[in-house]
Motif scaffolding. Structure first.
Motif, short mmCIF file in Angstrom:
data_model
loop_
_atom_site.label_atom_id
_atom_site.label_comp_id
_atom_site.label_asym_id
_atom_site.label_seq_id
_atom_site.Cartn_x
_atom_site.Cartn_y
_atom_site.Cartn_z
N GLN A 240 15.25 52.28 -32.05
CA GLN A 240 14.25 51.20 -32.16
C GLN A 240 12.83 51.74 -32.03
N GLU A 241 12.57 52.85 -32.74
CA GLU A 241 11.24 53.46 -32.81
C GLU A 241 10.74 53.97 -31.47
N LYS A 242 11.64 54.17 -30.54
CA LYS A 242 11.30 54.82 -29.28
C LYS A 242 12.17 56.06 -29.13
N THR A 243 11.60 57.13 -28.58
CA THR A 243 12.38 58.33 -28.32
C THR A 243 13.24 58.11 -27.07
N TYR A 244 14.25 58.95 -26.93
CA TYR A 244 15.07 58.89 -25.71
C TYR A 244 14.20 59.02 -24.47
N THR A 245 13.20 59.91 -24.53
CA THR A 245 12.31 60.10 -23.40
C THR A 245 11.57 58.82 -23.05
N GLU A 246 11.08 58.13 -24.07
CA GLU A 246 10.39 56.87 -23.83
C GLU A 246 11.32 55.83 -23.22
N TRP A 247 12.59 55.83 -23.65
CA TRP A 247 13.58 54.91 -23.07
C TRP A 247 13.85 55.25 -21.61
N MET A 248 13.87 56.52 -21.29
CA MET A 248 14.10 56.92 -19.91
C MET A 248 12.96 56.47 -19.01
N TYR A 249 11.73 56.61 -19.49
CA TYR A 249 10.60 56.12 -18.71
C TYR A 249 10.61 54.60 -18.61
N LEU A 250 11.09 53.93 -19.66
CA LEU A 250 11.22 52.48 -19.61
C LEU A 250 12.23 52.07 -18.54
N ALA A 251 13.34 52.82 -18.45
CA ALA A 251 14.34 52.55 -17.41
C ALA A 251 13.72 52.69 -16.03
N ASN B 26 22.81 58.52 -18.48
CA ASN B 26 21.52 59.04 -18.02
C ASN B 26 20.55 57.88 -17.77
N TYR B 27 20.51 56.96 -18.73
CA TYR B 27 19.64 55.79 -18.63
C TYR B 27 20.04 54.92 -17.45
N TRP B 28 21.34 54.64 -17.31
CA TRP B 28 21.83 53.77 -16.24
C TRP B 28 21.42 54.28 -14.86
N LEU B 29 21.53 55.58 -14.63
CA LEU B 29 21.20 56.13 -13.32
C LEU B 29 19.74 55.92 -12.96
N VAL B 30 18.86 56.11 -13.94
CA VAL B 30 17.44 55.86 -13.71
C VAL B 30 17.19 54.37 -13.56
N ARG B 31 17.86 53.57 -14.37
CA ARG B 31 17.69 52.11 -14.35
C ARG B 31 18.11 51.51 -13.01
N GLN B 32 19.10 52.13 -12.36
CA GLN B 32 19.56 51.64 -11.05
C GLN B 32 18.67 52.13 -9.90
N GLY B 33 17.68 52.96 -10.22
CA GLY B 33 16.84 53.50 -9.18
C GLY B 33 17.50 54.61 -8.39
N LEU B 34 18.51 55.24 -8.98
CA LEU B 34 19.25 56.32 -8.31
C LEU B 34 18.86 57.70 -8.83
#
Length: 250
Positions: free
Chosen positions: A218-229, A192-200
């Protein structure tokens, strides 16, 4: 911007042999010969998925292969953070990609019995890729091919359910975080993260998922990681955030 070309065998073979992008690659059997020069020498510049070290979240080991992946609350099934292994082998009739964000897998029988969609499939949580049915939307087919390639290269695929969302979506599809472990790797990476990280893909359809103690790193939620991607993809100008063209629709 440095436009790095795809340099892993699975992505190169898939992207260059499965489709005609109008670009002449020197030697698709030797990824080291596919350079940014060979891509940029063509009349039109396309974006291809990039190869770089994973910079995303990891799954809490305590949720690996846990027996409880859902709970029943007042007749409604909810995710519980647990995981289970699925199979993906299209050559042998096991699974296929519907879109970049939806995949048919081979499920354990106890999981398959709960999924209501036909065929039985997983809708990736907290993200959305462009559609590929009918007239494919821009970036949709590339997202789909990227998902297929990453699943094919994975030695193990885990689905993690989410305590913040129902087990199934309104279409009866299983909602999940899709973790992949490539051969020789000890850790899992979140597709899920990779797809967002690639801009796809873009972050979308949250519905409370990715916000519990089961979905933190690391004190971030999955949602926060997705927005970071998504922020990183925009900064790097990847995929839909770039000025390059989609090789399928341009």
């Amino acid at each position: 911007m440095n436009y790095r070309s795809v340099s892993t065998m699975i992505l190169v073979a898939f992207l260059t042999s499965s489709c005609d992008f109008g670009i002449s690659f020197p030697d698709s059997s030797n990824p080291s010969t596919i350079t940014s020069t060979s891509v940029e020498s063509s009349q039109t510049i396309y974006f291809y998925p990039q190869v770089f070290p994973y910079d995303g979240l990891r799954i809490d080991p305590s949720y690996l292969e846990t027996s409880t992946f859902y709970v029943n609350q007042s007749g409604t099934k909810w995710g519980n953070g647990g995981t289970f292994t699925v199979q993906y082998n299209p050559a042998n009739g096991i699974g296929y990609c519907v879109d970049g964000d939806t995949t048919v897998f081979g499920f354990p029988s106890e999981v398959a019995s709960l999924i209501e969609s036909n065929p039985k499939r997983v809708r990736y949580l907290n993200m959305d890729t462009p559609e590929t049915s009918g007239n494919p939307e821009k970036w949709g087919l590339l997202a789909k091919q990227y998902t297929c390639a990453r699943l094919l290269s994975a030695e193990t695929i885990l689905i993690q359910t989410d305590p913040g969302d129902k087990l199934l979506d309104p279409y009866g599809r299983l909602l999940g975080w899709v973790w992949i472990q490539d051969a020789g790797q000890s850790d899992y990476e979140l597709l899920n993260y990779w797809l967002v990280r690639q801009g796809l893909a873009e972050v979308k359809y949250l519905f409370g998922a990715g916000e519990t103690s089961a979905t933190q790193y690391q004190e971030k939620t999955y949602t926060e990681w997705m927005y970071l991607a998504q922020d990183r993809a925009m900064q790097d100008e990847y995929g839909m955030h770039s000025s390059l063209l989609d090789p399928y629709t341009n």
